[in-house]
Design an enzyme around this catalytic site. Structure first.
Site, PDB file in Angstrom:
ATOM      1  N   HIS A  94      13.499  39.045  -9.907  1.00  0.00           N
ATOM      2  CA  HIS A  94      13.832  40.331  -9.290  1.00  0.00           C
ATOM      3  C   HIS A  94      13.504  40.269  -7.797  1.00  0.00           C
ATOM      4  O   HIS A  94      12.453  39.732  -7.417  1.00  0.00           O
ATOM      5  CB  HIS A  94      13.029  41.447  -9.965  1.00  0.00           C
ATOM      6  N   ILE A 149      21.480  46.148 -18.990  1.00  0.00           N
ATOM      7  CA  ILE A 149      20.184  46.449 -19.581  1.00  0.00           C
ATOM      8  C   ILE A 149      20.113  45.771 -20.950  1.00  0.00           C
ATOM      9  O   ILE A 149      21.022  45.880 -21.760  1.00  0.00           O
ATOM     10  CB  ILE A 149      19.998  47.969 -19.744  1.00  0.00           C
ATOM     11  N   THR A 201      23.678  31.997  -7.959  1.00  0.00           N
ATOM     12  CA  THR A 201      22.929  31.119  -7.051  1.00  0.00           C
ATOM     13  C   THR A 201      21.613  30.665  -7.681  1.00  0.00           C
ATOM     14  O   THR A 201      21.186  29.519  -7.491  1.00  0.00           O
ATOM     15  CB  THR A 201      22.651  31.811  -5.709  1.00  0.00           C
ATOM     16  N   ASN A 202      20.962  31.555  -8.420  1.00  0.00           N
ATOM     17  CA  ASN A 202      19.724  31.136  -9.090  1.00  0.00           C
ATOM     18  C   ASN A 202      20.012  30.188 -10.249  1.00  0.00           C
ATOM     19  O   ASN A 202      19.228  29.272 -10.519  1.00  0.00           O
ATOM     20  CB  ASN A 202      18.935  32.358  -9.564  1.00  0.00           C
TER      21      ASN A 202
END
Length: 206
Positions: free
Chosen positions: A114, A97, A17-18
């Site tokens: 975030h 990560i 979505t971002n």
């Protein structure tokens, strides 16, 4: 003189979505002088790859299982980024990560978002952490990526109230609305060379 085009590569793992918010901002002209040159996923079925395809953006699945270590995988990603002449790397729901291989190669040129007001509640399930802590305000943070998890300098933050009866899902949905605004805003600032970084302090030029 025309500004040099900024080539953007996006690392994804899920819905994207971002990613879509940045694609839309570029296509509607809100972000000019930038192009998404690659969308790279560690998940073959990530819907973000479909979003890329829908906008004629090259989508690449890089299978982590094909590599002996996290460092070897990131070396592969680095090769892809270099092949695409990447100037800016965006993490958009990327769940792996990242090692120093990437963070050093793209120091101050890699951005993440975030779903909390960092440094509060880093890592997974940030919305659940916020609810369990009992905060009254939450939100999202766009930050530069450093080796420390969710520890890079803050570019910008947006807030949302935590409402009585909120669940992890309802809070996440409210934060996501702000994420979809904040990420294109931060990318625009980078592309327009309006960010000045001094240690942990990021100044936004007018």
């Amino acid at each position: 003189m025309d500004r040099i085009m900024t080539n953007i590569s996006v690392l994804v793992s899920g819905r994207g979505t971002n990613l879509q918010s940045v694609i839309d901002a570029i296509e509607n002209g809100d972000i000019s002088g930038a192009k998404i040159v690659a969308v790279i996923s560690d998940k073959k079925e990530a819907y973000a790859l479909t979003r890329a395809k829908n906008h004629n953006i090259p989508g690449i699945f890089a299978d982590p299982k094909s590599f002996s270590s996290r460092e070897a995988y990131d070396d592969c990603l680095l090769d892809i980024l270099k092949e695409n002449k990447t100037d800016l790397v965006l993490l958009a729901g990327y769940l792996r990560i990242i090692t120093g291989r990437l963070t050093l190669a793209y120091e101050n040129k890699m951005i993440n978002i975030h779903p909390s007001l960092l440094p509060a509640f880093p890592g997974l399930h940030a919305q659940k952490q916020a609810l369990e802590y009992g905060v009254k305000v939450s939100g999202c943070t766009v930050h530069l990526v450093e080796p420390a998890l969710d520890g890079g300098p803050v570019i910008l933050q947006k807030t949302v109230p935590v409402l009585p009866g909120d669940t992890e899902e309802t809070l996440a949905a409210r934060i996501l609305i702000e994420e979809n605004k904040a990420y294109p805003e931060a990318v625009k600032l980078f592309v327009e060379n309006k960010l000045r970084i001094n240690g942990r302090n990021v100044t936004i030029l007018e």
